[in-house]
Design a protein around this motif. Structure first.
Motif, PDB file in Angstrom:
ATOM      1  N   LYS A  77     -29.912  -2.875   7.407  1.00 15.23           N
ATOM      2  CA  LYS A  77     -28.824  -3.841   7.223  1.00 15.23           C
ATOM      3  C   LYS A  77     -28.827  -4.258   5.767  1.00 15.23           C
ATOM      4  O   LYS A  77     -29.834  -4.760   5.254  1.00 15.23           O
ATOM      5  CB  LYS A  77     -28.998  -5.059   8.133  1.00 15.23           C
ATOM      6  CG  LYS A  77     -27.843  -6.067   8.012  1.00 15.23           C
ATOM      7  CD  LYS A  77     -28.150  -7.340   8.779  1.00 15.23           C
ATOM      8  CE  LYS A  77     -28.080  -7.111  10.265  1.00 15.23           C
ATOM      9  NZ  LYS A  77     -28.284  -8.386  11.022  1.00 15.23           N
ATOM     10  N   ASN A  78     -27.713  -4.009   5.086  1.00 14.04           N
ATOM     11  CA  ASN A  78     -27.591  -4.306   3.651  1.00 14.04           C
ATOM     12  C   ASN A  78     -28.716  -3.663   2.847  1.00 14.04           C
ATOM     13  O   ASN A  78     -29.213  -4.219   1.867  1.00 14.04           O
ATOM     14  CB  ASN A  78     -27.570  -5.816   3.411  1.00 14.04           C
ATOM     15  CG  ASN A  78     -26.361  -6.482   4.037  1.00 14.04           C
ATOM     16  OD1 ASN A  78     -25.258  -5.952   3.996  1.00 14.04           O
ATOM     17  ND2 ASN A  78     -26.564  -7.651   4.624  1.00 14.04           N
ATOM     18  N   GLY A  79     -29.137  -2.466   3.269  1.00 10.22           N
ATOM     19  CA  GLY A  79     -30.156  -1.721   2.541  1.00 10.22           C
ATOM     20  C   GLY A  79     -31.581  -2.051   2.916  1.00 10.22           C
ATOM     21  O   GLY A  79     -32.512  -1.439   2.401  1.00 10.22           O
ATOM     22  N   PHE A  80     -31.782  -3.024   3.840  1.00 10.23           N
ATOM     23  CA  PHE A  80     -33.118  -3.397   4.287  1.00 10.23           C
ATOM     24  C   PHE A  80     -33.363  -2.851   5.686  1.00 10.23           C
ATOM     25  O   PHE A  80     -32.499  -2.942   6.558  1.00 10.23           O
ATOM     26  CB  PHE A  80     -33.291  -4.922   4.311  1.00 10.23           C
ATOM     27  CG  PHE A  80     -33.177  -5.575   2.968  1.00 10.23           C
ATOM     28  CD1 PHE A  80     -34.228  -5.524   2.083  1.00 10.23           C
ATOM     29  CD2 PHE A  80     -32.026  -6.239   2.600  1.00 10.23           C
ATOM     30  CE1 PHE A  80     -34.133  -6.141   0.847  1.00 10.23           C
ATOM     31  CE2 PHE A  80     -31.916  -6.850   1.366  1.00 10.23           C
ATOM     32  CZ  PHE A  80     -32.981  -6.792   0.475  1.00 10.23           C
ATOM     33  N   ARG A  81     -34.579  -2.354   5.898  1.00  5.51           N
ATOM     34  CA  ARG A  81     -34.950  -1.887   7.221  1.00  5.51           C
ATOM     35  C   ARG A  81     -34.976  -3.061   8.199  1.00  5.51           C
ATOM     36  O   ARG A  81     -35.492  -4.128   7.886  1.00  5.51           O
ATOM     37  CB  ARG A  81     -36.327  -1.219   7.171  1.00  5.51           C
ATOM     38  CG  ARG A  81     -36.433   0.080   7.958  1.00  5.51           C
ATOM     39  CD  ARG A  81     -37.827   0.662   7.852  1.00  5.51           C
ATOM     40  NE  ARG A  81     -38.205   0.982   6.492  1.00  5.51           N
ATOM     41  CZ  ARG A  81     -38.144   2.196   5.954  1.00  5.51           C
ATOM     42  NH1 ARG A  81     -37.708   3.208   6.679  1.00  5.51           N
ATOM     43  NH2 ARG A  81     -38.515   2.407   4.708  1.00  5.51           N
ATOM     44  N   VAL A  82     -34.434  -2.862   9.417  1.00  7.55           N
ATOM     45  CA  VAL A  82     -34.439  -3.911  10.425  1.00  7.55           C
ATOM     46  C   VAL A  82     -34.954  -3.336  11.739  1.00  7.55           C
ATOM     47  O   VAL A  82     -34.826  -2.152  12.017  1.00  7.55           O
ATOM     48  CB  VAL A  82     -33.035  -4.525  10.645  1.00  7.55           C
ATOM     49  CG1 VAL A  82     -32.586  -5.308   9.438  1.00  7.55           C
ATOM     50  CG2 VAL A  82     -32.017  -3.468  11.016  1.00  7.55           C
ATOM     51  N   ASN A  83     -35.530  -4.206  12.537  1.00 10.04           N
ATOM     52  CA  ASN A  83     -36.055  -3.799  13.832  1.00 10.04           C
ATOM     53  C   ASN A  83     -34.890  -3.506  14.776  1.00 10.04           C
ATOM     54  O   ASN A  83     -34.018  -4.354  14.984  1.00 10.04           O
ATOM     55  CB  ASN A  83     -36.941  -4.906  14.411  1.00 10.04           C
ATOM     56  CG  ASN A  83     -37.760  -4.428  15.583  1.00 10.04           C
ATOM     57  OD1 ASN A  83     -37.226  -3.978  16.588  1.00 10.04           O
ATOM     58  ND2 ASN A  83     -39.078  -4.523  15.449  1.00 10.04           N
ATOM     59  N   SER A  84     -34.874  -2.312  15.338  1.00 10.12           N
ATOM     60  CA  SER A  84     -33.760  -1.912  16.197  1.00 10.12           C
ATOM     61  C   SER A  84     -33.887  -2.463  17.610  1.00 10.12           C
ATOM     62  O   SER A  84     -33.042  -2.196  18.457  1.00 10.12           O
ATOM     63  CB  SER A  84     -33.674  -0.375  16.253  1.00 10.12           C
ATOM     64  OG  SER A  84     -34.885   0.176  16.771  1.00 10.12           O
ATOM     65  N   GLY A  85     -34.961  -3.255  17.880  1.00 14.00           N
ATOM     66  CA  GLY A  85     -35.108  -3.866  19.189  1.00 14.00           C
ATOM     67  C   GLY A  85     -34.103  -4.957  19.459  1.00 14.00           C
ATOM     68  O   GLY A  85     -33.844  -5.302  20.614  1.00 14.00           O
ATOM     69  N   ALA A  86     -33.522  -5.538  18.408  1.00 16.22           N
ATOM     70  CA  ALA A  86     -32.476  -6.550  18.571  1.00 16.22           C
ATOM     71  C   ALA A  86     -31.120  -5.884  18.378  1.00 16.22           C
ATOM     72  O   ALA A  86     -30.872  -5.255  17.354  1.00 16.22           O
ATOM     73  CB  ALA A  86     -32.655  -7.670  17.549  1.00 16.22           C
ATOM     74  N   MET A  87     -30.262  -6.003  19.360  1.00 11.85           N
ATOM     75  CA  MET A  87     -28.946  -5.386  19.248  1.00 11.85           C
ATOM     76  C   MET A  87     -28.114  -6.153  18.230  1.00 11.85           C
ATOM     77  O   MET A  87     -27.813  -7.337  18.428  1.00 11.85           O
ATOM     78  CB  MET A  87     -28.247  -5.365  20.609  1.00 11.85           C
ATOM     79  CG  MET A  87     -28.955  -4.510  21.633  1.00 11.85           C
ATOM     80  SD  MET A  87     -27.994  -4.361  23.157  1.00 11.85           S
ATOM     81  CE  MET A  87     -29.158  -3.486  24.201  1.00 11.85           C
ATOM     82  N   PRO A  88     -27.704  -5.533  17.122  1.00  8.40           N
ATOM     83  CA  PRO A  88     -27.023  -6.257  16.038  1.00  8.40           C
ATOM     84  C   PRO A  88     -25.698  -6.851  16.500  1.00  8.40           C
ATOM     85  O   PRO A  88     -25.030  -6.324  17.394  1.00  8.40           O
ATOM     86  CB  PRO A  88     -26.806  -5.167  14.975  1.00  8.40           C
ATOM     87  CG  PRO A  88     -27.735  -4.050  15.345  1.00  8.40           C
ATOM     88  CD  PRO A  88     -27.886  -4.103  16.821  1.00  8.40           C
ATOM     89  N   GLU A  89     -25.316  -7.936  15.849  1.00  7.78           N
ATOM     90  CA  GLU A  89     -24.045  -8.589  16.121  1.00  7.78           C
ATOM     91  C   GLU A  89     -22.958  -7.959  15.264  1.00  7.78           C
ATOM     92  O   GLU A  89     -23.036  -7.959  14.031  1.00  7.78           O
ATOM     93  CB  GLU A  89     -24.145 -10.080  15.846  1.00  7.78           C
ATOM     94  CG  GLU A  89     -22.837 -10.837  16.003  1.00  7.78           C
ATOM     95  CD  GLU A  89     -22.201 -10.614  17.369  1.00  7.78           C
ATOM     96  OE1 GLU A  89     -20.995 -10.322  17.406  1.00  7.78           O
ATOM     97  OE2 GLU A  89     -22.922 -10.724  18.391  1.00  7.78           O
ATOM     98  N   MET A  90     -21.927  -7.424  15.903  1.00  5.84           N
ATOM     99  CA  MET A  90     -20.889  -6.678  15.199  1.00  5.84           C
ATOM    100  C   MET A  90     -19.833  -7.564  14.548  1.00  5.84           C
ATOM    101  O   MET A  90     -19.125  -7.121  13.635  1.00  5.84           O
ATOM    102  CB  MET A  90     -20.202  -5.702  16.155  1.00  5.84           C
ATOM    103  CG  MET A  90     -21.058  -4.515  16.552  1.00  5.84           C
ATOM    104  SD  MET A  90     -21.486  -3.441  15.152  1.00  5.84           S
ATOM    105  CE  MET A  90     -23.145  -3.968  14.796  1.00  5.84           C
ATOM    106  N   SER A  91     -19.703  -8.821  14.975  1.00  2.00           N
ATOM    107  CA  SER A  91     -18.645  -9.664  14.416  1.00  2.00           C
ATOM    108  C   SER A  91     -18.875  -9.944  12.938  1.00  2.00           C
ATOM    109  O   SER A  91     -17.931 -10.300  12.217  1.00  2.00           O
ATOM    110  CB  SER A  91     -18.561 -10.981  15.184  1.00  2.00           C
ATOM    111  OG  SER A  91     -19.756 -11.732  15.041  1.00  2.00           O
TER     112      SER A  91
END
Length: 811
Positions: free
Chosen positions: A192-206
């Protein structure tokens, strides 16, 4: 003249005068230096509540403006802005030219977000200002208009527009697992924005403005990533003009989702943006519920003419029912020499086999800063720092694996997983020449420190062997289901710290007008410290035995040939490594697996960008696959399970991808793609523990395809009416576990089963009037039934026919 004035925006301001009311109109056209119109430019009159956006022809107009002197403010997505003085009525009729303080990178990013060619602009995930047309690699960017038109709820709703990238599993519906070119894209490949994020949390698309997918090799830029590609979500940024949106989304199964997005200036040098949403829903699955809270504030500071600082943060809280779907049952062996065999439980799509109390509570908080500084016309610095905190508290029945008659002993799982992630990046971009040869140079380094903490409970003693009760998947009346929630406690806490560092250099060399060479190398260092397990009752600490350091160089080279301004042909090679866990027969840690990626392709823009057509062919080879050892040091064959591993075997992924995008007429957008992939084991020993040569890997369909179209009427009584449709296909695939040899005589441990391919279709319709809009979608109109499979115990049916409606007001 300074380089950030690379392009000249020509503004032709005509003032039509009304002598009786002493008012006039301000109108103009904004174009690139080549004369191409630039849509979606924000234009405001400073100090007035007047705001317009340029249309597809780059045109804007303010009507009935009283005589006087005004300041027009132009901005692209809030990244920069320029103030231009105008007078009503005009002091002269001559056309004036104004410089707009935007660089080429910002302009191209705007153009690619608003549609048109899929080959124009740059991708943030590329870390440098290399145009997509110059990149010897396939890139797909799904912009905000597509996300909004399709009313995307989850990242999977966006990814289905990217051919060759697909949702492969949804373990217990707790997270979405994506695959690209046959490879699992886990935590290491999601950004997210070039930073690695844990994919265990479903990102918010809004809060997402666009989703970038860089296919193929990305190890040079990001280090330890799986082959196949990486996904980067770009969030919405602050703007220096005031505006926003409030909307309400409702849908099937009691979906309610209000959202707000507001942005504007705090001062001439500070802008803000605030996104927030709440979501509550039931499910087509019995007894499954979900509730989400999300907030995303950000600030943009102009620290000077050449320096900007972006500060962002977000917080997601998601409480939901973990759901392992309909599960599998034992079946007759599918091959004479095999044991095992599985089949999907033949029950309805809504059947729920869990307990009424089970829960999963996920929280994720991120914060980041990004500093951009332009030293001069040639050199720019990008510095980033980020922090992430992730936690999931989980307690549920799980792993639905019944016997041949449907009898299943329901196991319990109680876990708590946390992750603290700190990272920093530094990227220096140079655009220089040595003689007649041009260079786009990237020099960078990144550092990551990840500490994972896992809590373990005493659930296996609270309920004997961790078994909650027994039920029958086919006959609910056979047993009385237990409904109480056992009381379990945490007994141990285990920390696993990992540190990654990488330094890299890359250069795009313009050898001539038609030939370019991209070359670079990365040095990566990864250190996995010994785990520390703490017994919570006594605070006693036990240190793990494994301390592992992996170091590797990851080279990359690509050749670009551009016979015309609208065509690029390329060929590239990249090398990466994948760390392996476990120990070899001498109790040494395993070396990383070495992966080679080859890619050739062609990118085309036809009819001045009205049609883009790209073709990519690739091969990915994992040269030394980690497998269980087959022979002990004394020569005896391994007869049972062992934790010892060795680097033997090989997998190969071959494929072809086709991307199409078109805007044949104003208001009509078409996006389509097709991919073929052959991911299989290519070298195995044929002995105990090894895989079967030639067998396709699980969750790797041979064929995937997508097509979507939206048309907005531009004139007449139906002006503002929007209609759209989408069709998405995932081909037949293997599921479960790949087959292994159960002895050295050719007997097989067969836990593989096939899942048929499926296609879903959506239709949408909406209407926009001034600042109001209404958009409705009917998804899976054919009510197709299929499922996503994680191994053989989480079989999650896809949603049935459903609807969603979004009403919005933009200000």
């Amino acid at each position: 003249m300074r380089r950030f004035l690379l392009f000249l925006m020509t503004l032709m301001t005509f003032l039509s005068v009304n002598a009786q009311t002493n008012t006039g109109n301000i109108e103009g056209v904004i174009t690139t230096p080549e004369g191409n119109p630039v849509p979606n430019v924000n234009v405001t009159i400073k100090g007035k509540k007047k705001h317009v956006v340029t249309n597809e022809q780059g045109h804007f107009e303010f009507n009935e403006i009283p005589y006087g002197e005004y300041i027009l403010v132009y901005s692209f997505e809030g990244e920069t802005s320029q103030e231009i003085p105008v007078t009503v009525p005009p002091v002269s009729t001559e056309t004036s030219k104004y410089n707009l303080s935007l660089n080429a990178r910002e302009l191209k990013e705007v153009i690619v977000r608003i549609g048109g060619s899929i080959n124009q602009g740059t991708a943030r995930i590329g870390k440098s200002n290399i145009p997509i047309m110059d990149l010897p690699q396939a890139v797909t960017i799904i912009g905000q208009s597509t996300i909004e038109n399709q009313q995307a709820q989850r990242l999977s709703d966006v990814i289905k527009n990217v051919n060759g990238v697909y949702l492969g599993g949804a373990r217990a519906s707790t997270q979405e697992t994506f695959y690209a070119r046959g490879y699992n894209l886990g935590n290491t490949n999601t950004f997210k924005n070039g930073f690695r994020v844990n994919s265990g949390a479903m990102p918010e698309m809004s809060a997402i403005e666009s989703v970038e997918v860089l296919k193929g090799g990305a190890a040079l830029l990001y280090g330890n990533v799986a082959p196949g590609g990486i996904v980067n979500m770009v969030t919405k940024k602050p703007r220096f003009n005031f505006g926003g949106e409030v909307n309400m989304r409702v849908g099937s199964y009691d979906l309610y989702k209000p959202s707000v997005d507001i942005y504007g200036p705090i001062s001439q040098s500070v802008a803000f943006r605030l996104n927030g949403t709440y979501e509550k829903a039931n499910s087509y699955r019995d007894e499954v519920h979900s509730e989400r809270y999300y907030v995303n504030p950000s600030l943009l500071f102009k620290l000077g003419e050449k320096t900007k600082l972006l500060v962002q943060g977000d917080y997601l809280q998601h409480e939901f029912t973990p759901d392992f779907g309909i599960g599998t049952m034992n079946a007759e062996a599918s091959r004479p020499t095999a044991t095992g065999g599985k089949r999907v439980t033949p029950v309805s799509r809504n059947t729920f086999f869990g307990a009424p109390w089970q829960y999963a509570k996920t929280t994720q908080a991120t914060a980041s800063i990004e500093l951009n500084h332009q030293f001069n016309d040639s050199w720019a610095l990008n510095a980033l720092g980020g922090f992430q905190n992730y936690e999931r508290d989980y307690f549920s029945t799980e792993r639905i694996q019944a016997d041949i008659n449907g009898k299943w002993k329901r196991p319990l799982g109680k876990t708590n997983n946390k992750e603290d992630y700190v990272t920093g990046q530094l990227n220096l971009n140079g655009d220089v020449k040595t003689g007649s040869i041009g260079h786009k140079l990237l020099i960078g380094a990144d550092l990551e420190k990840v500490t994972s903490t896992a809590l373990a409970s005493d659930i296996a003693t609270v309920v004997p062997n961790g078994i909650y009760d027994s039920i029958n998947l086919l006959d609910p009346t056979m047993y009385v289901r237990r409904t109480d929630m056992p009381q379990a406690s945490w007994i141990t806490s285990t920390k696993n710290p990992v540190t990654r560092f990488g330094a890299y250099v890359q250069d795009l060399v313009s050898l001539s007008e038609k030939f370019k060479l991209l070359a670079g190398v990365r040095w990566s260092y990864q250190q996995a410290n010994r785990s520390k397990a703490t017994t919570l009752a006594t605070n006693a600490v036990k240190e793990g035995a494994v301390f592992q350091i992996d170091k590797a160089f990851s080279p990359r080279i690509g050749l670009v040939y551009q016979p015309t301004d609208h065509t690029t042909a390329f060929a590239s090679y990249s090398n990466s490594f994948s760390p392996n866990s476990g120990m070899d027969i001498d109790s040494n840690t395993l070396k990383p697996s070495v992966i080679d990626q080859f890619e050739i392709g062609i990118k085309n823009d036809f009819f001045d960008g009205l049609l883009s057509a790209n073709l990519t062919v690739y091969r990915i080879i994992n040269n030394n696959l980690s497998q269980q050892i087959q022979v002990f040091k004394n020569g005896d064959p391994v007869q049972g399970a062992t934790t010892l591993r060795e680097l033997t075997g090989q997998t190969t992924s071959d494929g072809i991808e086709v991307d199409l995008k078109s805007q044949p007429i104003k208001g009509w957008d078409i996006l389509a793609g097709y991919s073929y992939n052959n991911m299989r084991y290519t070298k195995t020993s044929g002995r105990f523990g090894s895989y079967v040569e030639g067998e396709r890997l699980v969750n790797s369909p041979a064929h995937t395809a997508n097509a979507t179209t939206f048309y907005t009427f531009q004139n007449g009584a139906v002006k503002g009416l929007k209609v759209g449709a989408g069709v998405y296909y995932v081909g037949e695939r293997n599921a479960g576990w790949n087959t292994t040899y159960s002895d050295n005589n050719g007997a097989l441990n067969d836990r593989l089963f096939q899942v048929k391919g499926f296609a879903t279709a959506d239709v949408s319709a909406g209407y926009t009037y001034q600042k109001w809009s209404l958009l409705a979608k009917l998804a899976n109109i054919t009510n197709t039934f299929n499922y996503y499979v994680h191994e053989n115990y989480s079989i999650n049916p896809i949603p049935p026919r459903s609807f969603v409606v979004t009403a919005a007001f933009k200000f």
